[in-house]
Design a protein around this motif. Structure first.
Motif, PDB file in Angstrom:
ATOM      1  N   LEU A 256     -12.167  11.626 -77.258  1.00 54.50           N
ATOM      2  CA  LEU A 256     -11.972  13.077 -77.403  1.00 54.50           C
ATOM      3  C   LEU A 256     -10.557  13.377 -77.886  1.00 54.50           C
ATOM      4  CD1 LEU A 256     -13.773  14.447 -74.228  1.00 54.50           C
ATOM      5  CD2 LEU A 256     -14.492  14.704 -76.601  1.00 54.50           C
ATOM      6  N   LEU A 257      -9.601  12.616 -77.369  1.00 53.44           N
ATOM      7  CA  LEU A 257      -8.204  12.823 -77.728  1.00 53.44           C
ATOM      8  C   LEU A 257      -7.975  12.587 -79.223  1.00 53.44           C
ATOM      9  CD1 LEU A 257      -5.682  13.516 -76.144  1.00 53.44           C
ATOM     10  CD2 LEU A 257      -5.199  11.096 -75.933  1.00 53.44           C
ATOM     11  N   LYS A 258      -8.732  11.639 -79.777  1.00 55.85           N
ATOM     12  CA  LYS A 258      -8.567  11.320 -81.194  1.00 55.85           C
ATOM     13  C   LYS A 258      -9.416  12.214 -82.092  1.00 55.85           C
ATOM     14  CE  LYS A 258      -8.829   6.679 -80.578  1.00 55.85           C
ATOM     15  NZ  LYS A 258      -9.189   5.329 -81.010  1.00 55.85           N
ATOM     16  N   SER A 259     -10.397  12.923 -81.500  1.00 56.58           N
ATOM     17  CA  SER A 259     -11.315  13.725 -82.315  1.00 56.58           C
ATOM     18  C   SER A 259     -10.642  15.000 -82.826  1.00 56.58           C
ATOM     19  CB  SER A 259     -12.537  14.130 -81.489  1.00 56.58           C
ATOM     20  OG  SER A 259     -13.155  13.012 -80.942  1.00 56.58           O
ATOM     21  N   ASP A 260     -11.301  15.610 -83.812  1.00 51.65           N
ATOM     22  CA  ASP A 260     -10.855  16.917 -84.319  1.00 51.65           C
ATOM     23  C   ASP A 260     -10.856  17.943 -83.197  1.00 51.65           C
ATOM     24  OD1 ASP A 260     -10.595  16.091 -86.805  1.00 51.65           O
ATOM     25  OD2 ASP A 260     -12.380  17.083 -87.634  1.00 51.65           O
ATOM     26  N   GLU A 261      -9.918  18.868 -83.254  1.00 49.30           N
ATOM     27  CA  GLU A 261      -9.855  19.904 -82.235  1.00 49.30           C
ATOM     28  C   GLU A 261     -11.130  20.757 -82.247  1.00 49.30           C
ATOM     29  OE1 GLU A 261      -6.121  21.638 -81.808  1.00 49.30           O
ATOM     30  OE2 GLU A 261      -6.760  23.007 -80.222  1.00 49.30           O
ATOM     31  N   ALA A 262     -11.653  21.047 -83.448  1.00 45.17           N
ATOM     32  CA  ALA A 262     -12.852  21.885 -83.563  1.00 45.17           C
ATOM     33  C   ALA A 262     -14.031  21.233 -82.851  1.00 45.17           C
ATOM     34  CB  ALA A 262     -13.179  22.113 -85.031  1.00 45.17           C
ATOM     35  N   GLU A 263     -14.144  19.924 -83.028  1.00 42.16           N
ATOM     36  CA  GLU A 263     -15.259  19.191 -82.434  1.00 42.16           C
ATOM     37  C   GLU A 263     -15.181  19.224 -80.904  1.00 42.16           C
ATOM     38  OE1 GLU A 263     -16.380  14.783 -83.406  1.00 42.16           O
ATOM     39  OE2 GLU A 263     -16.138  15.929 -85.255  1.00 42.16           O
ATOM     40  N   VAL A 264     -13.963  19.029 -80.410  1.00 42.09           N
ATOM     41  CA  VAL A 264     -13.762  19.001 -78.963  1.00 42.09           C
ATOM     42  C   VAL A 264     -14.027  20.379 -78.360  1.00 42.09           C
ATOM     43  CG1 VAL A 264     -12.036  18.633 -77.173  1.00 42.09           C
ATOM     44  CG2 VAL A 264     -12.144  17.091 -79.117  1.00 42.09           C
ATOM     45  N   LYS A 265     -13.586  21.419 -79.081  1.00 41.14           N
ATOM     46  CA  LYS A 265     -13.820  22.777 -78.575  1.00 41.14           C
ATOM     47  C   LYS A 265     -15.306  23.108 -78.590  1.00 41.14           C
ATOM     48  CE  LYS A 265      -9.475  25.051 -78.642  1.00 41.14           C
ATOM     49  NZ  LYS A 265      -8.505  25.896 -79.349  1.00 41.14           N
ATOM     50  N   ALA A 266     -16.024  22.590 -79.590  1.00 37.62           N
ATOM     51  CA  ALA A 266     -17.469  22.828 -79.661  1.00 37.62           C
ATOM     52  C   ALA A 266     -18.151  22.226 -78.435  1.00 37.62           C
ATOM     53  CB  ALA A 266     -18.037  22.211 -80.939  1.00 37.62           C
ATOM     54  N   LEU A 267     -17.686  21.064 -78.009  1.00 31.27           N
ATOM     55  CA  LEU A 267     -18.261  20.430 -76.819  1.00 31.27           C
ATOM     56  C   LEU A 267     -17.986  21.277 -75.581  1.00 31.27           C
ATOM     57  CD1 LEU A 267     -19.581  18.072 -75.294  1.00 31.27           C
ATOM     58  CD2 LEU A 267     -17.353  16.945 -75.262  1.00 31.27           C
ATOM     59  N   ALA A 268     -16.730  21.718 -75.446  1.00 31.03           N
ATOM     60  CA  ALA A 268     -16.371  22.528 -74.274  1.00 31.03           C
ATOM     61  C   ALA A 268     -17.185  23.820 -74.253  1.00 31.03           C
ATOM     62  CB  ALA A 268     -14.878  22.832 -74.289  1.00 31.03           C
ATOM     63  N   LYS A 269     -17.365  24.431 -75.426  1.00 28.25           N
ATOM     64  CA  LYS A 269     -18.121  25.675 -75.512  1.00 28.25           C
ATOM     65  C   LYS A 269     -19.590  25.437 -75.146  1.00 28.25           C
ATOM     66  CE  LYS A 269     -19.051  29.574 -78.595  1.00 28.25           C
ATOM     67  NZ  LYS A 269     -20.516  29.500 -78.501  1.00 28.25           N
ATOM     68  N   ALA A 270     -20.131  24.339 -75.635  1.00 29.11           N
ATOM     69  CA  ALA A 270     -21.533  24.025 -75.345  1.00 29.11           C
ATOM     70  C   ALA A 270     -21.754  23.867 -73.846  1.00 29.11           C
ATOM     71  CB  ALA A 270     -21.946  22.750 -76.080  1.00 29.11           C
ATOM     72  N   ILE A 271     -20.752  23.280 -73.166  1.00 25.12           N
ATOM     73  CA  ILE A 271     -20.872  23.071 -71.720  1.00 25.12           C
ATOM     74  C   ILE A 271     -20.866  24.415 -70.992  1.00 25.12           C
ATOM     75  CG2 ILE A 271     -19.663  22.168 -69.696  1.00 25.12           C
ATOM     76  CD1 ILE A 271     -18.753  19.812 -71.460  1.00 25.12           C
ATOM     77  N   ILE A 272     -19.958  25.303 -71.415  1.00 30.29           N
ATOM     78  CA  ILE A 272     -19.888  26.611 -70.762  1.00 30.29           C
ATOM     79  C   ILE A 272     -21.145  27.438 -71.062  1.00 30.29           C
ATOM     80  CG2 ILE A 272     -18.647  28.810 -70.756  1.00 30.29           C
ATOM     81  CD1 ILE A 272     -16.065  27.157 -71.127  1.00 30.29           C
ATOM     82  N   ASP A 273     -21.557  27.427 -72.345  1.00 25.59           N
ATOM     83  CA  ASP A 273     -22.756  28.178 -72.742  1.00 25.59           C
ATOM     84  C   ASP A 273     -23.978  27.719 -71.965  1.00 25.59           C
ATOM     85  OD1 ASP A 273     -21.360  29.654 -74.475  1.00 25.59           O
ATOM     86  OD2 ASP A 273     -22.242  28.851 -76.315  1.00 25.59           O
ATOM     87  N   LEU A 274     -24.055  26.423 -71.721  1.00 23.24           N
ATOM     88  CA  LEU A 274     -25.206  25.868 -71.019  1.00 23.24           C
ATOM     89  C   LEU A 274     -25.395  26.585 -69.695  1.00 23.24           C
ATOM     90  CD1 LEU A 274     -27.265  23.440 -71.030  1.00 23.24           C
ATOM     91  CD2 LEU A 274     -25.616  22.259 -69.590  1.00 23.24           C
ATOM     92  N   LYS A 275     -24.283  26.720 -68.960  1.00 26.07           N
ATOM     93  CA  LYS A 275     -24.387  27.349 -67.645  1.00 26.07           C
ATOM     94  C   LYS A 275     -24.596  28.854 -67.762  1.00 26.07           C
ATOM     95  CE  LYS A 275     -24.151  25.462 -63.915  1.00 26.07           C
ATOM     96  NZ  LYS A 275     -25.314  24.845 -63.247  1.00 26.07           N
ATOM     97  N   GLU A 276     -23.993  29.463 -68.800  1.00 28.63           N
ATOM     98  CA  GLU A 276     -24.048  30.922 -68.884  1.00 28.63           C
ATOM     99  C   GLU A 276     -25.344  31.434 -69.491  1.00 28.63           C
ATOM    100  OE1 GLU A 276     -20.438  32.299 -70.659  1.00 28.63           O
ATOM    101  OE2 GLU A 276     -19.300  31.989 -68.804  1.00 28.63           O
ATOM    102  N   LYS A 277     -25.895  30.686 -70.432  1.00 30.01           N
ATOM    103  CA  LYS A 277     -27.051  31.213 -71.162  1.00 30.01           C
ATOM    104  C   LYS A 277     -28.386  30.741 -70.607  1.00 30.01           C
ATOM    105  CE  LYS A 277     -24.738  32.054 -75.556  1.00 30.01           C
ATOM    106  NZ  LYS A 277     -24.556  31.534 -76.910  1.00 30.01           N
ATOM    107  N   ILE A 278     -28.377  29.579 -69.964  1.00 30.74           N
ATOM    108  CA  ILE A 278     -29.656  29.031 -69.513  1.00 30.74           C
ATOM    109  C   ILE A 278     -30.028  29.596 -68.155  1.00 30.74           C
ATOM    110  CG2 ILE A 278     -30.777  26.946 -68.684  1.00 30.74           C
ATOM    111  CD1 ILE A 278     -30.725  26.302 -71.391  1.00 30.74           C
ATOM    112  N   ARG A 279     -31.271  30.021 -68.031  1.00 30.40           N
ATOM    113  CA  ARG A 279     -31.777  30.409 -66.712  1.00 30.40           C
ATOM    114  C   ARG A 279     -33.118  29.703 -66.525  1.00 30.40           C
ATOM    115  NH1 ARG A 279     -32.787  36.697 -67.299  1.00 30.40           N
ATOM    116  NH2 ARG A 279     -31.682  36.846 -69.261  1.00 30.40           N
TER     117      ARG A 279
END
Lengths: 199, 199
Positions: free
Chosen positions: B32-55
């Motif tokens: 993750l440290l070596k990856s693009d910032e955009a890619e890493v942020k996409a992962l973090a966003k996906a994790i948050i969205d998972l909890k917020e959007k899924i019911r």
């Protein structure tokens, strides 16, 4: 079946990570879905913080929070030794041994003509600059013992000939706990060639 | 060696995930440290969205973005069949086969006295309520063929006796591609007992 979109997105994102396939990604995603919200948010925050807070040491290229890493910044470390490694992760591996108390220098890779990595892509200039003060007495080359690591080691050794510094490389031989019978011939051959005096 | 704090935090967070140990966590963190910032942020966003959007679907308990999941909401699915599963992930497994076109009901676990899971912790009331309309003609019990799954299957079968509904269970036998010689005795025994007529 259409998997709910946020779930599909996280599965796709997770399976981009090394050694995580579609099935593992699905298991991880479903685990996150069942976990506490606080725990999941902590993971997301840790990921973002990693990119925002971590930088690379301006001297050696090690992972650091400050401009200089805690190894370069530590006056108790032997300032006359520099161990050259491929990646910052190699520093963690060497530090775990507690056998080395010098400084490091991260090359950021090895020479690899096939993947277009040449001399200019490595942090060699920075290394040579660190030799200028004359306080460094030994450079330890600790690159991986594969073809590209070997080639880079030889290249650096040749380059460092012009500097009045001792150049060494880490030993190649049988791994501790290894078995002579099952070791590959190249390793056994190297172990014989690199034999050391006992008496 | 003190690993930089943000790196240590992400390693700790990642190693909480199932099947990810300290070493894998470290490899993932460094990736993750070596990856693009955009890619890493996409992962973090996906994790948050998972909890917020899924019911969870208000009818069957399946994973969903809307109040009702896309299976319950699909008029083309056979409304007279309900397949009872332990977890929402089992729905994905059954849907992948393309062999089933009915509805589902997620129990949310199985009876497990040792880990304190009793009848009241499962979504059994909701299942019985779905039978009230009289439009359901068959309940397929598709719990895992282990001790707890078996016990829960028997419990549900007994409970459903009072309802005018056909109750079936998915077949237990040799897996496709399996080998009679190497299968465990319980599986072979069950396969013999559950033999079906060919002629």
């Amino acid at each position: 079946m259409q998997i709910a979109e946020p779930l599909q997105i996280i599965i796709d994102e997770l399976s981009k990570l090394p050694s995580i396939g579609k099935r593992t990604a699905q298991r991880l995603a479903l685990h996150l879905l069942k976990s506490d919200e606080a725990e999941v948010k902590a993971l997301a925050k840790a990921i973002i913080d990693l990119k925002e807070k971590i930088r690379f040491c301006e001297i050696c290229g090690n992972i650091s929070v400050e401009p200089r890493c805690n190894i370069c910044d530590n006056p108790k470390r032997d300032q006359s030794l520099i161990c050259v490694v491929e990646e910052a992760s190699d520093i963690i591996a060497i530090e775990k041994t507690n056998e080395y108390n010098g400084l490091y220098h991260v090359l950021g890779g090895v020479l690899s003509p096939l993947s277009g990595k040449g001399v200019e892509s490595l942090q060699i200039k920075g290394l040579l600059k660190r030799l200028e003060g004359g306080s460094v007495s030994e450079i330890i080359l600790a690159l991986n013992p594969d073809t590209e690591g070997e080639a880079t080691t030889l290249y650096l050794a040749k380059l460092l000939k012009e500097y009045s510094v001792k150049v060494t490389r880490i030993a190649r031989g049988l791994p501790i706990g290894g078995d002579l019978e099952f070791a590959d011939p190249a390793t056994v051959g190297r172990a014989v060639l690199s034999r050391i005096n006992l008496l």
